[in-house]
Design an enzyme around this catalytic site. Structure first.
Site, PDB file in Angstrom:
ATOM      1  N   HIS A  61       1.027  -1.639   0.418  1.00  0.00           N
ATOM      2  CA  HIS A  61       0.217  -0.476   0.118  1.00  0.00           C
ATOM      3  C   HIS A  61       0.778   0.877  -0.005  1.00  0.00           C
ATOM      4  O   HIS A  61       0.340   2.442  -0.635  1.00  0.00           O
ATOM      5  CB  HIS A  61      -1.025   0.425   1.144  1.00  0.00           C
ATOM      6  CG  HIS A  61      -1.793  -0.893   1.021  1.00  0.00           C
ATOM      7  ND1 HIS A  61      -1.450  -2.145   2.373  1.00  0.00           N
ATOM      8  CD2 HIS A  61      -2.789  -1.788   0.698  1.00  0.00           C
ATOM      9  CE1 HIS A  61      -3.023  -3.001   2.323  1.00  0.00           C
ATOM     10  NE2 HIS A  61      -3.231  -2.561   1.094  1.00  0.00           N
ATOM     11  N   GLY A  96      -3.330  -2.049  -7.422  1.00  0.00           N
ATOM     12  CA  GLY A  96      -2.382  -2.705  -7.270  1.00  0.00           C
ATOM     13  C   GLY A  96      -2.507  -3.691  -8.213  1.00  0.00           C
ATOM     14  O   GLY A  96      -3.550  -3.543  -8.843  1.00  0.00           O
ATOM     15  N   MET A 145       2.766  -9.488  -1.143  1.00  0.00           N
ATOM     16  CA  MET A 145       1.923  -8.917   0.014  1.00  0.00           C
ATOM     17  C   MET A 145       0.318  -8.509  -0.035  1.00  0.00           C
ATOM     18  O   MET A 145      -0.110  -8.425  -0.804  1.00  0.00           O
ATOM     19  CB  MET A 145       2.590  -7.290   0.508  1.00  0.00           C
ATOM     20  CG  MET A 145       3.779  -7.063   0.705  1.00  0.00           C
ATOM     21  SD  MET A 145       5.096  -5.919   1.174  1.00  0.00           S
ATOM     22  CE  MET A 145       6.660  -6.036   1.255  1.00  0.00           C
ATOM     23  N   SER A 176      -3.034  -8.147   2.768  1.00  0.00           N
ATOM     24  CA  SER A 176      -3.341  -7.799   4.388  1.00  0.00           C
ATOM     25  C   SER A 176      -3.758  -8.970   4.792  1.00  0.00           C
ATOM     26  O   SER A 176      -3.515  -9.379   6.143  1.00  0.00           O
ATOM     27  CB  SER A 176      -4.529  -6.531   4.542  1.00  0.00           C
ATOM     28  OG  SER A 176      -4.200  -5.305   3.640  1.00  0.00           O
TER      29      SER A 176
END
Ligand code: PAF
Length: 281
Positions: A34, A147, A184, A186
């Site tokens: 992010h 992304g 990556m 969350s």
């Protein structure tokens, strides 16, 4: 850094902030991926423009109630990260703050969401499109950064602004990875140590399949078989889907003749991870 928690506060803040305004929509639990989007947003906004971030765990894009309940929400930490990145404005609406209880209008996507995540998460992309369109209406951004890891989401949002004449430039940013190759996400913090150690195989499975290109292979089946074998060697994961699709239409292909995407979603217990690789003919 300015902060707005309601749509009224947001509109007031937006009126005072300099243009161009570049938005990074997020669901929080911010990680290095992010932060890279925020840096890209600053590049697009310039030193005198505005970088805005929204943090909202959008309930209508979750197909599994357990996934929504378990979604990490470290708000204080997220705000500190935005501040450190030089973000100008953060919008943090409350859980019920974005939708009227009798909401009856939803954006529907009917083609690009037929496969991949759209097939196994019914309604997910309608929820994403609806919230992103609302955020675009609220912020009136000049551009928004997303992304490339969410390859289907990015394609669908590009299609949405095209089909609905939304005057927002969509900027994609390459997937940011952990040193061991895991994309990556969350959700990575919810993996057990054993599952976390196993998860880099997702990327390796896709890369291994991609290496068939150099031997002249172009039929879809061997790519899918190679990736499936590597994934299924894991004692832990369960494949949600593994598909090879055209990069533009996101429809399954039998032969790689144009840029294509080999994409997968897997479950480690109830933690769902996605990744993909572009294959060029
Ligand atoms: O990619 C995400 O984090 C979400 O799908 C988005 C774009 C913020 C919409 O809720």
């Amino acid at each position: 850094m300015r902060q707005a928690a309601t749509t009224e506060e947001l509109r007031r803040e937006i009126a005072t902030l300099p243009r161009p305004l570049v938005l990074v929509p997020t669901m929080g639990a911010l990680h290095e991926g992010h932060l890279a989007l925020m840096r890209r947003a600053r590049e697009a906004a310039g030193p005198h423009g505005t970088v805005a971030v929204s943090i909202f765990v959008n309930p209508i894009q979750f197909d599994r109630p357990g996934d929504l309940a378990a979604y990490p929400q470290p708000l204080a930490d997220d705000l500190a990260k935005c501040d450190a990145e030089g973000v100008d404005l953060v919008f943090t609406p409350a859980a019920g703050g974005m939708y009227f209880p009798d909401r009856s209008i939803t954006v529907t996507e009917s083609l690009l969401s037929r496969h991949l995540c759209g097939a196994t998460r019914p309604g997910h992309f309608d929820g994403v499109c609806t919230v992103v369109l609302k955020l675009f209406n609220l912020f009136q951004p000049d551009a928004a950064v997303f992304g490339e890891k969410d390859v289907q989401q990015l394609a669908i949002l590009r299609r949405m602004v095209r089909d609905l004449d939304v005057p927002v430039e969509i900027i994609g940013y390459p997937t940011v990875r952990e040193p061991d190759g895991l994309a990556m996400s969350s959700r990575n913090v919810r993996l057990t140590p054993e599952h976390r150690a196993d998860a880099p195989r997702i990327r390796r499975a896709l890369e291994g399949a991609r290496s068939l290109l150099q031997f002249g292979e172009r039929s879809a089946a061997p790519f899918l078989a190679a990736a499936r074998k590597h994934l299924e060697d894991s004692p832990f994961l369960r494949i949600d889907y593994l598909e090879l699709v055209d990069a533009e239409t996101l429809q399954p292909i039998a032969q790689i003749k144009r840029p294509s995407v080999l994409a997968t979603a897997v479950f480690y217990d109830d933690v769902r991870l996605i990744d993909h690789m572009t294959l060029l003919p």
